[in-house]
Design a protein around this motif. Sequence first.
Motif, PDB file in Angstrom:
ATOM      1  N   LYS A   1      10.761  -4.687  -3.451  1.00 53.05           N
ATOM      2  CA  LYS A   1      10.278  -4.544  -4.823  1.00 53.05           C
ATOM      3  C   LYS A   1       8.862  -3.964  -4.855  1.00 53.05           C
ATOM      4  O   LYS A   1       8.556  -3.070  -5.661  1.00 53.05           O
ATOM      5  CB  LYS A   1      10.311  -5.919  -5.511  1.00 53.05           C
ATOM      6  CG  LYS A   1       9.841  -5.913  -6.950  1.00 53.05           C
ATOM      7  CD  LYS A   1       9.922  -7.327  -7.537  1.00 53.05           C
ATOM      8  CE  LYS A   1       9.395  -7.360  -8.958  1.00 53.05           C
ATOM      9  NZ  LYS A   1       9.431  -8.750  -9.521  1.00 53.05           N
ATOM     10  N   GLN A   2       8.004  -4.463  -3.953  1.00 53.68           N
ATOM     11  CA  GLN A   2       6.629  -3.959  -3.892  1.00 53.68           C
ATOM     12  C   GLN A   2       6.606  -2.500  -3.446  1.00 53.68           C
ATOM     13  O   GLN A   2       5.806  -1.695  -3.952  1.00 53.68           O
ATOM     14  CB  GLN A   2       5.792  -4.811  -2.918  1.00 53.68           C
ATOM     15  CG  GLN A   2       5.692  -6.285  -3.267  1.00 53.68           C
ATOM     16  CD  GLN A   2       4.673  -6.561  -4.362  1.00 53.68           C
ATOM     17  OE1 GLN A   2       4.327  -5.685  -5.139  1.00 53.68           O
ATOM     18  NE2 GLN A   2       4.196  -7.783  -4.428  1.00 53.68           N
TER      19      GLN A   2
ATOM     20  N   TYR B   1      -0.015  -1.896  -3.525  1.00 53.46           N
ATOM     21  CA  TYR B   1       1.392  -2.285  -3.485  1.00 53.46           C
ATOM     22  C   TYR B   1       2.023  -1.921  -2.142  1.00 53.46           C
ATOM     23  O   TYR B   1       2.855  -2.672  -1.606  1.00 53.46           O
ATOM     24  CB  TYR B   1       2.165  -1.613  -4.623  1.00 53.46           C
ATOM     25  CG  TYR B   1       2.000  -2.314  -5.958  1.00 53.46           C
ATOM     26  CD1 TYR B   1       2.530  -3.585  -6.165  1.00 53.46           C
ATOM     27  CD2 TYR B   1       1.321  -1.702  -7.010  1.00 53.46           C
ATOM     28  CE1 TYR B   1       2.394  -4.227  -7.389  1.00 53.46           C
ATOM     29  CE2 TYR B   1       1.173  -2.332  -8.231  1.00 53.46           C
ATOM     30  CZ  TYR B   1       1.707  -3.599  -8.414  1.00 53.46           C
ATOM     31  OH  TYR B   1       1.556  -4.244  -9.620  1.00 53.46           O
TER      32      TYR B   1
ATOM     33  N   GLU C   1      -4.326  -8.528  -3.912  1.00 56.43           N
ATOM     34  CA  GLU C   1      -3.941  -9.224  -5.148  1.00 56.43           C
ATOM     35  C   GLU C   1      -5.074  -9.199  -6.171  1.00 56.43           C
ATOM     36  O   GLU C   1      -4.830  -9.056  -7.379  1.00 56.43           O
ATOM     37  CB  GLU C   1      -3.538 -10.678  -4.840  1.00 56.43           C
ATOM     38  CG  GLU C   1      -2.242 -10.816  -4.072  1.00 56.43           C
ATOM     39  CD  GLU C   1      -2.448 -10.733  -2.560  1.00 56.43           C
ATOM     40  OE1 GLU C   1      -3.596 -10.450  -2.136  1.00 56.43           O
ATOM     41  OE2 GLU C   1      -1.476 -10.954  -1.826  1.00 56.43           O
TER      42      GLU C   1
ATOM     43  N   GLU D   1      11.355  -9.179  -1.904  1.00 56.89           N
ATOM     44  CA  GLU D   1      10.068  -8.969  -2.561  1.00 56.89           C
ATOM     45  C   GLU D   1       9.350  -7.759  -1.954  1.00 56.89           C
ATOM     46  O   GLU D   1       8.697  -6.992  -2.667  1.00 56.89           O
ATOM     47  CB  GLU D   1       9.201 -10.226  -2.414  1.00 56.89           C
ATOM     48  CG  GLU D   1       7.838 -10.135  -3.082  1.00 56.89           C
ATOM     49  CD  GLU D   1       7.917 -10.015  -4.589  1.00 56.89           C
ATOM     50  OE1 GLU D   1       6.938  -9.526  -5.192  1.00 56.89           O
ATOM     51  OE2 GLU D   1       8.954 -10.389  -5.172  1.00 56.89           O
ATOM     52  N   SER D   2       9.486  -7.586  -0.655  1.00 61.56           N
ATOM     53  CA  SER D   2       8.881  -6.443   0.012  1.00 61.56           C
ATOM     54  C   SER D   2       9.448  -5.129  -0.524  1.00 61.56           C
ATOM     55  O   SER D   2       8.714  -4.168  -0.776  1.00 61.56           O
ATOM     56  CB  SER D   2       9.107  -6.532   1.527  1.00 61.56           C
ATOM     57  OG  SER D   2       8.600  -5.397   2.186  1.00 61.56           O
TER      58      SER D   2
ATOM     59  N   LYS E   1       7.541  -0.241  -6.291  1.00 60.00           N
ATOM     60  CA  LYS E   1       6.413  -0.134  -7.212  1.00 60.00           C
ATOM     61  C   LYS E   1       5.355   0.811  -6.651  1.00 60.00           C
ATOM     62  O   LYS E   1       4.781   1.629  -7.379  1.00 60.00           O
ATOM     63  CB  LYS E   1       5.811  -1.529  -7.435  1.00 60.00           C
ATOM     64  CG  LYS E   1       4.697  -1.578  -8.461  1.00 60.00           C
ATOM     65  CD  LYS E   1       5.202  -1.375  -9.867  1.00 60.00           C
ATOM     66  CE  LYS E   1       4.108  -1.604 -10.887  1.00 60.00           C
ATOM     67  NZ  LYS E   1       4.560  -1.346 -12.271  1.00 60.00           N
TER      68      LYS E   1
ATOM     69  N   LEU F   1       0.921  -4.488   0.455  1.00 62.11           N
ATOM     70  CA  LEU F   1       1.619  -5.765   0.224  1.00 62.11           C
ATOM     71  C   LEU F   1       3.058  -5.696   0.728  1.00 62.11           C
ATOM     72  O   LEU F   1       3.583  -6.673   1.274  1.00 62.11           O
ATOM     73  CB  LEU F   1       1.594  -6.101  -1.270  1.00 62.11           C
ATOM     74  CG  LEU F   1       0.240  -6.546  -1.844  1.00 62.11           C
ATOM     75  CD1 LEU F   1       0.330  -6.699  -3.358  1.00 62.11           C
ATOM     76  CD2 LEU F   1      -0.226  -7.855  -1.207  1.00 62.11           C
ATOM     77  N   SER F   2       3.689  -4.537   0.559  1.00 58.56           N
ATOM     78  CA  SER F   2       5.088  -4.400   1.002  1.00 58.56           C
ATOM     79  C   SER F   2       5.206  -4.419   2.522  1.00 58.56           C
ATOM     80  O   SER F   2       6.296  -4.661   3.055  1.00 58.56           O
ATOM     81  CB  SER F   2       5.675  -3.094   0.463  1.00 58.56           C
ATOM     82  OG  SER F   2       5.145  -1.968   1.145  1.00 58.56           O
TER      83      SER F   2
END
Length: 493
Positions: A260-261, A244, A215, A257-258, A264, A247-248
């Motif tokens: 989405k990451q 990213y 982050e 959200e996973s 990205k 994070l996923s």
Amino acid sequence: MNLNPETELKRYFGARAVLGDQRPRQRNRQFHRSTWMTSPKDSWPRFSRPGISMTLLQSKDGIHYFTFEHSRDYQQIQFKFLDAVESMDPNNIVALLQLNPYHIDSLLQFSDVCRMQEDQEMARDFIGRALYSFECAVHPLFSLTSGTSRLDYLRPENRAFYLALYKHMMFLEKRGCPRTALEYCKLILSLDPDSDPLCMLLIIDFLMLRSREYESLLQLYQDWEEHRNLFQLPNFAFSTALCYFHLSQQEDMDPEESHKQRCKADQMLQNALIMFPGVLMPLLDLCSVQPDATVTSHAFFGPKSQIMQPPALTELTALYVGRTYNLWREAPVMLWLEESVKEVLRRVDAKDPIVDDCQDKRQQRYRSAPRNIHRHVLLSEIKEATSSLPLEVTTQPMMSFDPLPPLDSVISYTRPERQHTGASTESTLALFFRSLMPNFNLQEDDGEVARAGQELNQEVNRLLVAMRDMLANIRFQEPPREDHPYRDEEEWD
């Protein structure tokens, strides 16, 4: 901010594993103050101020501008050091350190000598002594942690502080303390964030990834991209995508959200590969991965992608690959990279307009690299990158205690002219000092080179023996202990 690596090591391995059977004891009284950056050792020579001080030049908009200054006595020692370097006799520097054990440039020089001979402990020790000497000289208003203190790299007196911090940071990273190394990276960047003389933006992403500060890296990219064009640096283009992706993969993340990451991450990695196609094949080579035939036979990632790169871009991509290839070796990461490469080739074959646009940008933006990037590459000692340095860098005189000094340096005192007599010859001892330079080469035949190399190694070994003898003969009486418990350093903020 925590600049003590023991704090990080204790988090990883526990205090008992780090401290062992050390008995609680008071800090050695010969070292008169506690410091943030390094802990003085009993084996160090007794400390007396070497003649370095710090002056506040001005304060403006909450920012304080400082500079280190050398006393007249320290200036004379500095002149003797330069004489010793030019004499090509390392024993002269040994003698100088015996009389002046906290002379900064001598400590930096011998740290490199020890590191070349793989004596990492002594190399770290010399850098620790240099940092202790600097920290004892700082102005009361100078802050290592607030980010409001500035030091101008154009002044030679300040440059050794930058270099000592950088070398200490690299020792920490190799020791397995990436989080502490990251704090030093931030400190160096804060000293002159606009000019960034050691180009810390080329390594801060690596240290954040090593520290799993995903982050924080994305926040840095968001805050600095607009005014520093970070996506034009291959390291940020690829590292943000890798952020990213990691994070996923976090197990506690919401599935939506996973996803989405991950989308990205896919988008950013594909954009990075299209913008910097010359990264892929050297990266796979260092990762010992053989790409399939559809990749090796395609012109986009073929040899042309590297040959057609502008020189400055070759330097940047070689630096990134040489530094971070281990981060791409994990099986899930490599599988993700493979999928992204196939999608990039599909977009190339489909004549995606972004491909030609990126090719135009590559040819326009990377014709030459600024001096601070060359300086960073020299300090990195990453062979893939140093071999790509331009001739105007590798053919100029260079010393490890001040690599590539700025062309517009602010000189506060000058060295007296010396009378040179006799013809100048390149002796074995000359080779010793030139071996500390990245542009080391010999104007001799092969037989002379082989003989000189053998003698050089013998000279360096004799020099290290002399240094160890000097340090071994330094003994101090143990100060009386006081009855108070040993207190751990502060934990992470």
